[in-house]
Structures are given as C-alpha cells and as structure tokens.
Design a protein around this motif. Structure first.
Motif, PDB file in Angstrom:
ATOM      1  N   ASN A  68       0.811  -1.206   0.000  1.00 45.01           N
ATOM      2  CA  ASN A  68       0.000   0.000   0.000  1.00 45.01           C
ATOM      3  C   ASN A  68       0.851   1.264   0.000  1.00 45.01           C
ATOM      4  N   GLN A  69       1.942   1.258   0.758  1.00 46.75           N
ATOM      5  CA  GLN A  69       2.813   2.433   0.790  1.00 46.75           C
ATOM      6  C   GLN A  69       3.503   2.652  -0.559  1.00 46.75           C
ATOM      7  N   LEU A  70       3.983   1.574  -1.155  1.00 46.04           N
ATOM      8  CA  LEU A  70       4.642   1.709  -2.456  1.00 46.04           C
ATOM      9  C   LEU A  70       3.651   2.134  -3.530  1.00 46.04           C
ATOM     10  N   ARG A  71       2.426   1.641  -3.460  1.00 41.81           N
ATOM     11  CA  ARG A  71       1.408   2.020  -4.449  1.00 41.81           C
ATOM     12  C   ARG A  71       1.124   3.514  -4.388  1.00 41.81           C
ATOM     13  N   VAL A  72       0.953   4.044  -3.177  1.00 43.31           N
ATOM     14  CA  VAL A  72       0.702   5.479  -3.017  1.00 43.31           C
ATOM     15  C   VAL A  72       1.900   6.281  -3.512  1.00 43.31           C
ATOM     16  N   LEU A  73       3.092   5.848  -3.177  1.00 45.93           N
ATOM     17  CA  LEU A  73       4.302   6.556  -3.577  1.00 45.93           C
ATOM     18  C   LEU A  73       4.476   6.559  -5.094  1.00 45.93           C
ATOM     19  N   LEU A  74       4.242   5.414  -5.727  1.00 48.37           N
ATOM     20  CA  LEU A  74       4.376   5.312  -7.180  1.00 48.37           C
ATOM     21  C   LEU A  74       3.314   6.153  -7.882  1.00 48.37           C
ATOM     22  N   ASN A  75       2.078   6.095  -7.418  1.00 46.97           N
ATOM     23  CA  ASN A  75       1.038   6.922  -8.022  1.00 46.97           C
ATOM     24  C   ASN A  75       1.378   8.401  -7.918  1.00 46.97           C
ATOM     25  N   TYR A  76       1.913   8.798  -6.775  1.00 47.07           N
ATOM     26  CA  TYR A  76       2.293  10.197  -6.569  1.00 47.07           C
ATOM     27  C   TYR A  76       3.346  10.632  -7.588  1.00 47.07           C
ATOM     28  N   HIS A  77       4.382   9.832  -7.740  1.00 47.74           N
ATOM     29  CA  HIS A  77       5.464  10.222  -8.642  1.00 47.74           C
ATOM     30  C   HIS A  77       5.088  10.049 -10.114  1.00 47.74           C
ATOM     31  N   CYS A  78       4.103   9.195 -10.401  1.00 48.76           N
ATOM     32  CA  CYS A  78       3.600   9.063 -11.770  1.00 48.76           C
ATOM     33  C   CYS A  78       2.568  10.140 -12.100  1.00 48.76           C
ATOM     34  N   GLY A  79       2.113  10.859 -11.085  1.00 52.69           N
ATOM     35  CA  GLY A  79       1.159  11.932 -11.298  1.00 52.69           C
ATOM     36  C   GLY A  79      -0.250  11.459 -11.587  1.00 52.69           C
ATOM     37  N   VAL A  80      -0.634  10.309 -11.035  1.00 50.56           N
ATOM     38  CA  VAL A  80      -1.972   9.757 -11.282  1.00 50.56           C
ATOM     39  C   VAL A  80      -2.567   9.278  -9.955  1.00 50.56           C
ATOM     40  N   SER A  81      -3.897   9.173  -9.924  1.00 50.16           N
ATOM     41  CA  SER A  81      -4.556   8.608  -8.757  1.00 50.16           C
ATOM     42  C   SER A  81      -4.539   7.084  -8.809  1.00 50.16           C
ATOM     43  N   MET A  82      -4.489   6.543 -10.031  1.00 48.57           N
ATOM     44  CA  MET A  82      -4.378   5.100 -10.216  1.00 48.57           C
ATOM     45  C   MET A  82      -3.797   4.828 -11.598  1.00 48.57           C
ATOM     46  N   LEU A  83      -2.849   3.913 -11.672  1.00 51.69           N
ATOM     47  CA  LEU A  83      -2.266   3.541 -12.957  1.00 51.69           C
ATOM     48  C   LEU A  83      -3.300   2.813 -13.816  1.00 51.69           C
ATOM     49  N   ARG A  84      -3.186   2.939 -15.127  1.00 52.69           N
ATOM     50  CA  ARG A  84      -4.157   2.330 -16.033  1.00 52.69           C
ATOM     51  C   ARG A  84      -4.230   0.820 -15.863  1.00 52.69           C
ATOM     52  N   THR A  85      -3.071   0.196 -15.681  1.00 53.88           N
ATOM     53  CA  THR A  85      -3.074  -1.261 -15.538  1.00 53.88           C
ATOM     54  C   THR A  85      -3.727  -1.685 -14.232  1.00 53.88           C
ATOM     55  N   ARG A  86      -3.574  -0.898 -13.166  1.00 56.81           N
ATOM     56  CA  ARG A  86      -4.239  -1.204 -11.908  1.00 56.81           C
ATOM     57  C   ARG A  86      -5.756  -1.090 -12.071  1.00 56.81           C
ATOM     58  N   GLN A  87      -6.211  -0.064 -12.786  1.00 55.84           N
ATOM     59  CA  GLN A  87      -7.633   0.087 -13.021  1.00 55.84           C
ATOM     60  C   GLN A  87      -8.166  -1.075 -13.848  1.00 55.84           C
ATOM     61  N   LEU A  88      -7.380  -1.520 -14.828  1.00 51.46           N
ATOM     62  CA  LEU A  88      -7.797  -2.664 -15.641  1.00 51.46           C
ATOM     63  C   LEU A  88      -7.924  -3.915 -14.788  1.00 51.46           C
ATOM     64  N   MET A  89      -6.961  -4.135 -13.877  1.00 57.45           N
ATOM     65  CA  MET A  89      -7.044  -5.290 -12.986  1.00 57.45           C
ATOM     66  C   MET A  89      -8.306  -5.241 -12.146  1.00 57.45           C
ATOM     67  N   ARG A  90      -8.641  -4.048 -11.627  1.00 59.21           N
ATOM     68  CA  ARG A  90      -9.848  -3.905 -10.824  1.00 59.21           C
ATOM     69  C   ARG A  90     -11.094  -4.212 -11.650  1.00 59.21           C
ATOM     70  N   ASP A  91     -11.126  -3.693 -12.871  1.00 57.69           N
ATOM     71  CA  ASP A  91     -12.290  -3.913 -13.721  1.00 57.69           C
ATOM     72  C   ASP A  91     -12.489  -5.392 -14.015  1.00 57.69           C
ATOM     73  N   ILE A  92     -11.378  -6.092 -14.271  1.00 57.18           N
ATOM     74  CA  ILE A  92     -11.476  -7.536 -14.559  1.00 57.18           C
ATOM     75  C   ILE A  92     -11.949  -8.292 -13.325  1.00 57.18           C
ATOM     76  N   GLN A  93     -11.415  -7.936 -12.151  1.00 57.86           N
ATOM     77  CA  GLN A  93     -11.827  -8.598 -10.915  1.00 57.86           C
ATOM     78  C   GLN A  93     -13.305  -8.359 -10.636  1.00 57.86           C
ATOM     79  N   ALA A  94     -13.796  -7.167 -10.979  1.00 55.76           N
ATOM     80  CA  ALA A  94     -15.207  -6.833 -10.746  1.00 55.76           C
ATOM     81  C   ALA A  94     -16.142  -7.683 -11.610  1.00 55.76           C
ATOM     82  N   LEU A  95     -15.625  -8.135 -12.752  1.00 58.65           N
ATOM     83  CA  LEU A  95     -16.447  -8.961 -13.631  1.00 58.65           C
ATOM     84  C   LEU A  95     -16.612 -10.370 -13.067  1.00 58.65           C
TER      85      LEU A  95
END
Length: 257
Positions: A230-257
C-alpha cells in the motif's frame, strides 16, 4: 557527413507499441546499455515481416538499430528464448511493470541493474522458477518497485528517518510517505517495523539486490506485506502523477467482472 549512430546486439524488451502507418510500428523499448528508447519498425505489420512474431512484450530480445533522431530505426530483432509469455494475472502484472517504466524512466538514461532486475521479475511472472506461486510473484513486484524507485532517485535510505537522519528503532513503526520520506507512523497508517525497513535496506544493498529483496519480501508477514504494497502504491502513483495507474484500473475492472 557523419555516419548514423548504430547499435548492434543490444539486449532489450518491448514496453509498448503504437501504430505508425498502415505497415509500421513505433516501439518503446527498454535496453540494457541505452535505457528507454523509441524505435520505428518499418513494415512490421506486414504478414511477411520477420518482426511480426518477435516484437512482443515481456520477451527477451537482441536488437540492432541506427539513427541520430529521437526515434531511431530498428534494423533487426531476435528472440533470445528462455521463457514463454506470461498469461492471466501474471501478464497484467507484466503490463503494470511496463507502465511504470514508461512513466518513470527518462529516455536515453541507462539503468543496467534495473534492466537485469526487470528480466528477473519477468522470469518469475513467466513461471520459470518452479511454477512460481502468487506470493512469489507479488514479492517480485515489490522488489522491482523498490529497485525502480531507488534507480530513479525517488527512494530514501530505509535504515534512517529521512528528515532527521536518526537511526530507526527496531520495534517502532515507520511509514514511507511521498515528500517526507521515512518517518514515525501514526496509529492508523500503513507502516512497517523499523527492523523490517532495515532488512529491506540491507537487501537492496546486496550484490544481487533483486534476488535478495524478493527473498526478504517473501518472508514478511501478511500484514507487513500489505503495508509495504500500500505504501509503495501510493508513492508510485504520486510520482507518476496519477490517482491510479491504467493497468491497476484494468485489474480492478477484470476482478469486478
């Protein structure tokens, strides 16, 4: 007139590919000695092209290219073998690694140790280590995230408090926070014990940092692993300038299905 710069027999991985014309592709490529570069693969989309079965993500390649412009020209590419492409969740994890590299690596900035670590985690995702289990794959991702952050200068020393440079106390909880670095954690924060952070720093300083860090992360408790993720995810999102990476969102969408 100076001859165009040529590079031969360069280890590489394709991170992403874009259509450039009806028959050609633009490639984002991670190379061992020259970092992230852009290449045009002329005619790569033609059925007869030798590039078609080779220019795939998460596959170890050896490439030849030339040119002095920002986008060079791919002259040759050969699959170096060793493993097949990851599938399922492992494939999505590989795309996640590629997105991190595209967002955080500057062009033409060599990171040889990070390239080797990338090759190591891709082998884990492909199951080359005795059919790697999900826990081993997760540990490999955490190890690579740490090495990537360190490689681009975004990870503080993990054996001292960042602002005071005071040594960590083994039993005290510390949080890794964007801009503030490593500091004493609040009660409700994701955090690790000082002893765990110290062990992580020692693993990163090992002569084989990817292997040492992977092995260490794999031994952490479930709670510590979740806190680190969780700490690394927040840190990486911060330095990438996004609230969530596209691939992370895709993983969530697939899991939701």
């Amino acid at each position: 007139m100076a001859a165009a710069h040529r590079v031969s027999h360069e280890p590489a991985y394709v991170l992403h590919r874009y259509d450039w014309s009806e028959s050609s592709l633009i490639l984002e490529v991670f190379t061992r000695h020259h970092g992230r570069i852009a290449l045009v693969a002329k005619g790569a989309k033609r059925p007869s092209s030798n590039f078609r079965p080779v220019l795939l993500p998460l596959q170890p390649l050896e490439i030849n290219y030339g040119g002095d412009a920002e986008i060079r020209t791919l002259k040759g590419a050969e699959w170096m073998g060793g493993h097949v492409m990851p599938t399922g969740d492992a494939l999505l994890s590989g795309y996640y690694l590629n997105e991190l590299l595209l967002r955080l690596l500057a062009r033409d900035d060599a990171h040889e140790a990070l390239f080797d670590a990338y090759g190591g985690v891709v082998q884990v995702l492909a199951g080359d280590h005795g059919g790697a289990q999900a826990t081993t794959q997760a540990a490999a991702l955490r190890a690579f995230e740490l090495l990537l952050l360190r490689g681009v200068g975004l990870l503080p020393q993990l054996d001292v408090q960042t602002l005071t440079l005071e040594a960590l106390e083994a039993g005290t909880r510390y949080a890794l926070v964007a801009e503030a670095g490593l500091r004493a954690a609040a009660d409700d924060e994701a955090a690790l014990a000082g002893a765990d952070w110290q062990r992580l720093q020692a693993a990163l300083d090992d002569r084989a940092p990817f292997t040492a860090t992977l092995r260490l992360v794999a031994t952490l408790s479930n709670g510590s692993n979740s806190a680190l993720r969780n700490q690394l995810r927040v840190l990486l999102n911060y330095h990438c300038g996004v609230s969530m990476l596209r691939t992370r969102q895709l993983m969530r969408d697939i899991q939701a299905l």
